[in-house]
Design an enzyme around this catalytic site. Structure first.
Site, mmCIF file in Angstrom:
data_model
loop_
_atom_site.group_PDB
_atom_site.id
_atom_site.type_symbol
_atom_site.label_atom_id
_atom_site.label_comp_id
_atom_site.label_asym_id
_atom_site.label_seq_id
_atom_site.Cartn_x
_atom_site.Cartn_y
_atom_site.Cartn_z
ATOM 1 N N GLY A 177 40.158 83.967 36.083
ATOM 2 C CA GLY A 177 41.414 83.736 35.350
ATOM 3 C C GLY A 177 41.389 84.414 33.992
ATOM 4 O O GLY A 177 40.438 85.124 33.640
ATOM 5 N N ILE A 237 41.198 83.358 30.611
ATOM 6 C CA ILE A 237 40.136 83.072 29.636
ATOM 7 C C ILE A 237 38.767 83.156 30.306
ATOM 8 O O ILE A 237 37.796 83.656 29.730
ATOM 9 C CB ILE A 237 40.361 81.687 28.987
ATOM 10 C CG1 ILE A 237 41.762 81.626 28.376
ATOM 11 C CG2 ILE A 237 39.302 81.417 27.924
ATOM 12 C CD1 ILE A 237 42.195 80.279 27.901
ATOM 13 N N ASP A 275 37.918 76.323 46.742
ATOM 14 C CA ASP A 275 38.757 75.251 46.207
ATOM 15 C C ASP A 275 37.821 74.128 45.768
ATOM 16 O O ASP A 275 37.210 73.459 46.608
ATOM 17 C CB ASP A 275 39.725 74.760 47.297
ATOM 18 C CG ASP A 275 40.526 73.537 46.826
ATOM 19 O OD1 ASP A 275 41.292 72.987 47.647
ATOM 20 O OD2 ASP A 275 40.352 73.137 45.641
ATOM 21 N N PHE A 277 36.601 76.064 33.661
ATOM 22 C CA PHE A 277 37.971 76.485 33.310
ATOM 23 C C PHE A 277 38.972 76.046 34.381
ATOM 24 O O PHE A 277 40.153 75.910 34.122
ATOM 25 C CB PHE A 277 38.056 78.022 33.240
ATOM 26 C CG PHE A 277 37.351 78.653 32.094
ATOM 27 C CD1 PHE A 277 36.132 79.303 32.274
ATOM 28 C CD2 PHE A 277 37.900 78.619 30.826
ATOM 29 C CE1 PHE A 277 35.478 79.927 31.218
ATOM 30 C CE2 PHE A 277 37.254 79.237 29.757
ATOM 31 C CZ PHE A 277 36.042 79.885 29.957
ATOM 32 N N SER A 336 42.287 71.491 25.485
ATOM 33 C CA SER A 336 43.506 72.089 24.951
ATOM 34 C C SER A 336 44.028 71.297 23.764
ATOM 35 O O SER A 336 43.850 70.078 23.685
ATOM 36 C CB SER A 336 44.565 72.099 26.058
ATOM 37 O OG SER A 336 45.845 72.293 25.525
ATOM 38 N N TYR A 356 50.252 68.032 32.035
ATOM 39 C CA TYR A 356 49.137 68.967 31.806
ATOM 40 C C TYR A 356 48.264 68.451 30.664
ATOM 41 O O TYR A 356 47.052 68.298 30.815
ATOM 42 C CB TYR A 356 49.655 70.364 31.466
ATOM 43 C CG TYR A 356 48.593 71.212 30.832
ATOM 44 C CD1 TYR A 356 48.568 71.425 29.460
ATOM 45 C CD2 TYR A 356 47.570 71.760 31.602
ATOM 46 C CE1 TYR A 356 47.554 72.160 28.874
ATOM 47 C CE2 TYR A 356 46.558 72.504 31.023
ATOM 48 C CZ TYR A 356 46.558 72.694 29.652
ATOM 49 O OH TYR A 356 45.555 73.426 29.074
ATOM 50 N N LYS A 399 44.179 66.850 30.526
ATOM 51 C CA LYS A 399 43.103 67.258 29.617
ATOM 52 C C LYS A 399 42.539 66.046 28.878
ATOM 53 O O LYS A 399 41.328 65.913 28.689
ATOM 54 C CB LYS A 399 43.602 68.312 28.631
ATOM 55 C CG LYS A 399 43.909 69.659 29.260
ATOM 56 C CD LYS A 399 42.677 70.280 29.923
ATOM 57 C CE LYS A 399 42.955 71.637 30.530
ATOM 58 N NZ LYS A 399 41.771 72.219 31.209
ATOM 59 N N LEU A 407 54.488 82.107 27.092
ATOM 60 C CA LEU A 407 55.316 83.057 26.343
ATOM 61 C C LEU A 407 54.856 84.491 26.471
ATOM 62 O O LEU A 407 55.646 85.386 26.829
ATOM 63 C CB LEU A 407 55.341 82.662 24.855
ATOM 64 C CG LEU A 407 56.118 83.614 23.949
ATOM 65 C CD1 LEU A 407 57.604 83.605 24.259
ATOM 66 C CD2 LEU A 407 55.872 83.259 22.478
ATOM 67 N N GLY A 456 58.532 68.824 27.318
ATOM 68 C CA GLY A 456 57.062 68.884 27.234
ATOM 69 C C GLY A 456 56.584 69.656 26.032
ATOM 70 O O GLY A 456 55.412 69.557 25.663
ATOM 71 N N ASP A 457 57.473 70.415 25.398
ATOM 72 C CA ASP A 457 57.024 71.218 24.249
ATOM 73 C C ASP A 457 56.838 70.351 23.010
ATOM 74 O O ASP A 457 57.679 69.493 22.727
ATOM 75 C CB ASP A 457 58.066 72.288 23.922
ATOM 76 C CG ASP A 457 57.865 73.547 24.745
ATOM 77 O OD1 ASP A 457 58.841 74.278 24.956
ATOM 78 O OD2 ASP A 457 56.725 73.782 25.196
HETATM 79 C C1 WQD Z 1 54.513 78.639 23.663
HETATM 80 C C2 WQD Z 1 55.852 78.562 22.985
HETATM 81 C C3 WQD Z 1 57.579 77.568 24.333
HETATM 82 C C4 WQD Z 1 57.937 80.668 27.345
HETATM 83 C C5 WQD Z 1 49.830 76.728 26.101
HETATM 84 C C6 WQD Z 1 49.088 76.660 27.369
HETATM 85 C C7 WQD Z 1 48.206 75.465 27.422
HETATM 86 C C8 WQD Z 1 47.456 75.257 26.130
HETATM 87 C C9 WQD Z 1 48.377 75.298 24.945
HETATM 88 C C10 WQD Z 1 45.273 76.154 26.525
HETATM 89 C C11 WQD Z 1 56.577 77.240 23.250
HETATM 90 C C12 WQD Z 1 57.899 79.020 24.011
HETATM 91 C C13 WQD Z 1 57.511 79.936 26.257
HETATM 92 C C14 WQD Z 1 59.241 81.245 27.334
HETATM 93 C C15 WQD Z 1 59.600 80.336 25.158
HETATM 94 N N1 WQD Z 1 46.455 76.236 25.942
HETATM 95 N N2 WQD Z 1 58.338 79.786 25.183
HETATM 96 N N3 WQD Z 1 60.023 81.068 26.237
HETATM 97 O O1 WQD Z 1 53.322 75.404 26.028
HETATM 98 O O2 WQD Z 1 52.128 75.993 23.853
HETATM 99 O O3 WQD Z 1 50.864 75.770 26.057
HETATM 100 O O4 WQD Z 1 49.020 76.558 24.992
HETATM 101 O O5 WQD Z 1 44.888 75.289 27.213
HETATM 102 O O6 WQD Z 1 47.305 75.738 28.468
HETATM 103 O O7 WQD Z 1 50.006 76.583 28.433
HETATM 104 O O8 WQD Z 1 52.346 77.724 25.627
HETATM 105 O O9 WQD Z 1 53.171 79.993 25.997
HETATM 106 O O10 WQD Z 1 54.113 78.105 27.429
HETATM 107 O O11 WQD Z 1 54.719 78.248 25.018
HETATM 108 O O12 WQD Z 1 60.340 80.168 24.182
HETATM 109 O O13 WQD Z 1 59.697 81.919 28.297
HETATM 110 O O14 WQD Z 1 56.685 79.579 23.542
HETATM 111 O O15 WQD Z 1 58.753 76.763 24.260
HETATM 112 O O16 WQD Z 1 57.277 76.854 22.087
HETATM 113 P P1 WQD Z 1 52.254 76.146 25.334
HETATM 114 P P2 WQD Z 1 53.587 78.570 26.112
#
Ligand code: WQD
Length: 340
Positions: free
Chosen positions: A13, A15, A61, A83, A127, A152, A156, A202, A299-300
């Site tokens: 993957g 990382i 798996d 991971f 995370s 998610y 963790k 993102l 969830g954000d």
């Molecule tokens: C980042 C920001 C979205 C997609 C990740 C990993 C998780 C953990 C923490 C390691 C948010 C915004 C996203 C898009 C957007 N890391 N966004 N449009 O949710 O912070 O979590 O980091 O374990 O595993 O998933 O990361 O990249 O999904 O989102 O605006 O199309 O980008 O709302 O604010 P997230 P993300």
């Protein structure tokens, strides 16, 4: 040079593959186990091209108990970096059971057979989502773990609790690394963030949109309580994250005993907003990205960035690639939440 054997689950993957490169460069013998649900086996060849060493690879798996038992019997590793897990916040809100089953069953199988084979050194991929929306920023390892904002993040938290209880029995030494937002790619560009199917994070969405692999994308919310209204994250280069894993593993091998589970934040200490990241990407690549603003994503969290002083001091590790330094020089009037 180490000649110690380390099982890297989820090692093809994003990382995991970057960490495998750094481990090999430090002389570790790497075995990669992956179910290829979100990665490609070609990554193994890419690791070989980068390092000159082809790690052993097992397509497995880890929710399959018998196969996991056979894996440990075959390789007899002295350490594990775990991971393997599903990792998309948005996806976990839609499919919670899939996240709990995959992330927790695989972890417990790996713990069981690590203990059975006296493989005491265990690094866990955690995370910053365990902090939920912190009350105080930057967030340190002593900050309270709050209600997870997503299934998610909850997997963790539960995983850390499982490991912490196992450490109390003396069966394992565990370091949990709490990543903030890993981004970027190895300088060779032979490995990077290239998930299967539709990305949830993102940066792969943004980069795939930039090269025309997918169309316009959305900024999930510009009405947050932040300077430009978009969410703030601590984007850390994946190679910095990988190097931290080697430092953590070295620490476990050097320390006969670690009284209890240790936790380290892996971030840069600087928060950058989604819109800043977009503007930075456009400026560096001299292009305009095709996006529009959409409602907030369930969830954000609104804003989170790391206090990394503990990892700096105890692991002797510090992120080298700091986006804000670039933004301060090049950013279009960037407001940087430089926390120090
Ligand atoms: C980042 C920001 C979205 C997609 C990740 C990993 C998780 C953990 C923490 C390691 C948010 C915004 C996203 C898009 C957007 N890391 N966004 N449009 O949710 O912070 O979590 O980091 O374990 O595993 O998933 O990361 O990249 O999904 O989102 O605006 O199309 O980008 O709302 O604010 P997230 P993300």
């Amino acid at each position: 040079m180490n000649s110690k054997k380390v099982l890297v689950t989820g090692g093809s993957g994003f990382i995991g593959s970057h960490t495998a490169v750094e481990l090999i460069n430090k002389g570790y013998e790497v075995i990669i186990a992956d179910d290829l649900s979100n990665s490609r086996q070609e990554v193994i060849e890419a690791i070989y091209k980068i390092t000159g060493v082809r790690p052993a690879f097992e397509h497995i798996d880890l929710c399959d108990r018998e196969k996991t038992k056979a894996l440990f019997k075959k390789y007899n590793p002295e350490s594990v970096i775990h991971f393997a897990a599903k990792k998309m916040v948005g996806e976990s809100v839609e499919n919670p059971l899939d996240y709990y089953r995959t992330n927790l069953v695989s972890l417990m199988n790996v713990i069981d057979f690590a203990i059975e084979k006296d493989c005491k050194n265990f690094v866990f991929s955690s995370s910053c989502t365990v902090y939920g929306q912190p009350d105080v920023l930057p967030v340190s390892e002593n900050s309270p773990r709050k209600e997870a904002e997503s299934p998610y993040g909850n997997t963790k938290k539960i995983s850390e609790d499982i490991l912490s209880d196992v450490v109390k029995t003396g069966a394992l030494k565990v370091i949990s690394l709490r990543y903030f937002n890993p981004v970027g790619a190895h300088d060779s560009a032979l490995i990077g963030e290239y998930p299967l199917g539709v990305p949830g994070n993102l940066m792969p969405i943004l980069t795939q949109s930039a090269i025309g692999k997918r169309g316009a994308f959305y900024v999930f919310g510009n009405d947050y309580n932040t300077p430009d209204g978009s969410c703030i994250r601590d984007y850390i280069h994946v190679v910095d994250v990988a190097v931290a894993h080697v430092a953590a593993l070295d620490r476990l091998f050097q320390k006969e005993q670690i009284a209890s589970m240790e936790f380290f934040n892996l971030g840069t200490g600087v928060g950058v907003s989604v819109l800043e990241m977009i503007h930075c990407f456009e400026k560096v690549n001299k292009l305009k990205l095709n996006y529009s603003v959409a409602p907030r994503r369930p969830g954000d969290v609104e804003k989170v960035w790391a206090d990394t002083s503990f990892a700096n001091r105890v692991l002797g590790w510090k992120a080298e690639k700091i986006l804000s330094k670039w933004l301060q020089v090049h950013g279009p009037g960037s407001k940087i939440w430089q926390v120090k």
